[in-house]
Design a protein around this motif. Sequence first.
Motif, PDB file in Angstrom:
ATOM      1  N   TYR A  67     -12.262  15.458  37.128  1.00 31.32           N
ATOM      2  CA  TYR A  67     -13.089  16.408  37.886  1.00 31.32           C
ATOM      3  C   TYR A  67     -14.393  15.752  38.342  1.00 31.32           C
ATOM      4  O   TYR A  67     -14.864  16.011  39.450  1.00 31.32           O
ATOM      5  CB  TYR A  67     -13.376  17.657  37.057  1.00 31.32           C
ATOM      6  CG  TYR A  67     -12.156  18.514  36.840  1.00 31.32           C
ATOM      7  CD1 TYR A  67     -11.365  18.935  37.902  1.00 31.32           C
ATOM      8  CD2 TYR A  67     -11.790  18.909  35.559  1.00 31.32           C
ATOM      9  CE1 TYR A  67     -10.256  19.722  37.700  1.00 31.32           C
ATOM     10  CE2 TYR A  67     -10.673  19.707  35.347  1.00 31.32           C
ATOM     11  CZ  TYR A  67      -9.910  20.108  36.419  1.00 31.32           C
ATOM     12  OH  TYR A  67      -8.803  20.890  36.216  1.00 31.32           O
ATOM     13  N   GLY A  68     -14.952  14.907  37.495  1.00 26.26           N
ATOM     14  CA  GLY A  68     -16.173  14.201  37.874  1.00 26.26           C
ATOM     15  C   GLY A  68     -15.953  13.303  39.082  1.00 26.26           C
ATOM     16  O   GLY A  68     -16.794  13.234  39.981  1.00 26.26           O
ATOM     17  N   VAL A 126     -15.742  15.487  42.190  1.00 29.35           N
ATOM     18  CA  VAL A 126     -17.078  15.934  42.602  1.00 29.35           C
ATOM     19  C   VAL A 126     -17.844  14.777  43.222  1.00 29.35           C
ATOM     20  O   VAL A 126     -18.464  14.920  44.277  1.00 29.35           O
ATOM     21  CB  VAL A 126     -17.839  16.536  41.400  1.00 29.35           C
ATOM     22  CG1 VAL A 126     -19.308  16.729  41.714  1.00 29.35           C
ATOM     23  CG2 VAL A 126     -17.205  17.848  40.989  1.00 29.35           C
ATOM     24  N   TYR A 127     -17.798  13.619  42.580  1.00 26.90           N
ATOM     25  CA  TYR A 127     -18.489  12.446  43.096  1.00 26.90           C
ATOM     26  C   TYR A 127     -17.990  12.092  44.496  1.00 26.90           C
ATOM     27  O   TYR A 127     -18.788  11.846  45.404  1.00 26.90           O
ATOM     28  CB  TYR A 127     -18.299  11.255  42.153  1.00 26.90           C
ATOM     29  CG  TYR A 127     -18.899   9.996  42.696  1.00 26.90           C
ATOM     30  CD1 TYR A 127     -20.255   9.747  42.566  1.00 26.90           C
ATOM     31  CD2 TYR A 127     -18.126   9.060  43.363  1.00 26.90           C
ATOM     32  CE1 TYR A 127     -20.830   8.597  43.082  1.00 26.90           C
ATOM     33  CE2 TYR A 127     -18.683   7.911  43.881  1.00 26.90           C
ATOM     34  CZ  TYR A 127     -20.029   7.684  43.741  1.00 26.90           C
ATOM     35  OH  TYR A 127     -20.594   6.545  44.261  1.00 26.90           O
ATOM     36  N   GLY A 160     -16.429  13.994  46.691  1.00 27.85           N
ATOM     37  CA  GLY A 160     -16.823  15.021  47.660  1.00 27.85           C
ATOM     38  C   GLY A 160     -18.286  14.897  48.050  1.00 27.85           C
ATOM     39  O   GLY A 160     -18.629  14.947  49.238  1.00 27.85           O
ATOM     40  N   LEU A 161     -19.156  14.732  47.067  1.00 27.07           N
ATOM     41  CA  LEU A 161     -20.580  14.562  47.368  1.00 27.07           C
ATOM     42  C   LEU A 161     -20.827  13.277  48.139  1.00 27.07           C
ATOM     43  O   LEU A 161     -21.642  13.244  49.070  1.00 27.07           O
ATOM     44  CB  LEU A 161     -21.405  14.564  46.079  1.00 27.07           C
ATOM     45  CG  LEU A 161     -21.627  15.916  45.432  1.00 27.07           C
ATOM     46  CD1 LEU A 161     -22.309  15.750  44.082  1.00 27.07           C
ATOM     47  CD2 LEU A 161     -22.457  16.812  46.334  1.00 27.07           C
ATOM     48  N   TRP A 204     -21.054  13.497  34.181  1.00 28.34           N
ATOM     49  CA  TRP A 204     -21.560  14.485  35.125  1.00 28.34           C
ATOM     50  C   TRP A 204     -22.887  14.074  35.743  1.00 28.34           C
ATOM     51  O   TRP A 204     -23.148  14.375  36.909  1.00 28.34           O
ATOM     52  CB  TRP A 204     -21.605  15.864  34.489  1.00 28.34           C
ATOM     53  CG  TRP A 204     -20.198  16.366  34.349  1.00 28.34           C
ATOM     54  CD1 TRP A 204     -19.456  16.435  33.215  1.00 28.34           C
ATOM     55  CD2 TRP A 204     -19.328  16.765  35.408  1.00 28.34           C
ATOM     56  NE1 TRP A 204     -18.189  16.882  33.501  1.00 28.34           N
ATOM     57  CE2 TRP A 204     -18.085  17.098  34.838  1.00 28.34           C
ATOM     58  CE3 TRP A 204     -19.481  16.894  36.784  1.00 28.34           C
ATOM     59  CZ2 TRP A 204     -17.002  17.547  35.595  1.00 28.34           C
ATOM     60  CZ3 TRP A 204     -18.406  17.341  37.538  1.00 28.34           C
ATOM     61  CH2 TRP A 204     -17.190  17.657  36.944  1.00 28.34           C
ATOM     62  N   ALA A 212     -21.683  11.635  38.354  1.00 35.95           N
ATOM     63  CA  ALA A 212     -20.933  12.293  39.432  1.00 35.95           C
ATOM     64  C   ALA A 212     -21.856  13.032  40.382  1.00 35.95           C
ATOM     65  O   ALA A 212     -21.644  13.019  41.596  1.00 35.95           O
ATOM     66  CB  ALA A 212     -19.904  13.264  38.843  1.00 35.95           C
ATOM     67  N   ILE A 213     -22.886  13.658  39.847  1.00 31.57           N
ATOM     68  CA  ILE A 213     -23.784  14.439  40.693  1.00 31.57           C
ATOM     69  C   ILE A 213     -24.949  13.598  41.198  1.00 31.57           C
ATOM     70  O   ILE A 213     -25.358  13.715  42.351  1.00 31.57           O
ATOM     71  CB  ILE A 213     -24.287  15.681  39.924  1.00 31.57           C
ATOM     72  CG1 ILE A 213     -23.087  16.603  39.652  1.00 31.57           C
ATOM     73  CG2 ILE A 213     -25.368  16.408  40.702  1.00 31.57           C
ATOM     74  CD1 ILE A 213     -23.376  17.712  38.670  1.00 31.57           C
TER      75      ILE A 213
END
Length: 134
Positions: free
Chosen positions: A40-41, A44-45, A47-48, A113, A116-117
């Motif tokens: 999931y990380g 998210v990474y 996509g961002l 996380w 990733a963010i």
Amino acid sequence: MPMTPNGNRHGRTGTALHPAPRRAAQPRDWRKRISDNLAYGLLVYTGLQIFVTMKQLKELSGTMLPYMALIVLVGGIIPAARMLERHWDKLDDIHAFDPAEAPRFARDRAIIWAAAIGLPFLLALIAKALHSLT
């Protein structure tokens, strides 16, 4: 309609006034949990990274810096994630459910996380700073 042994007519195991007894909590397999967090990380990474990079492509047209950020994704993030997961893959079935692994899991999950963010925006700032120097 006949009543069930717990006193209701619908065959359910509990009611609002008399809830069913809770099952014992399943032990946590740290290997699966860290693998899920990494998957999931990375989503998210990615996509961002794409969102932030596409925005920069519009702002910094004519430069290769946004494409370099995507290379970092493939060239650095995935191998780094595998290195983080290596400890968890080495756990045998007994240690995979050991509650003593909880602090390390929490630390690794926070690293996943935060990276990733945070990394997509950090890379965007670095690219902007490098672009402003040119």
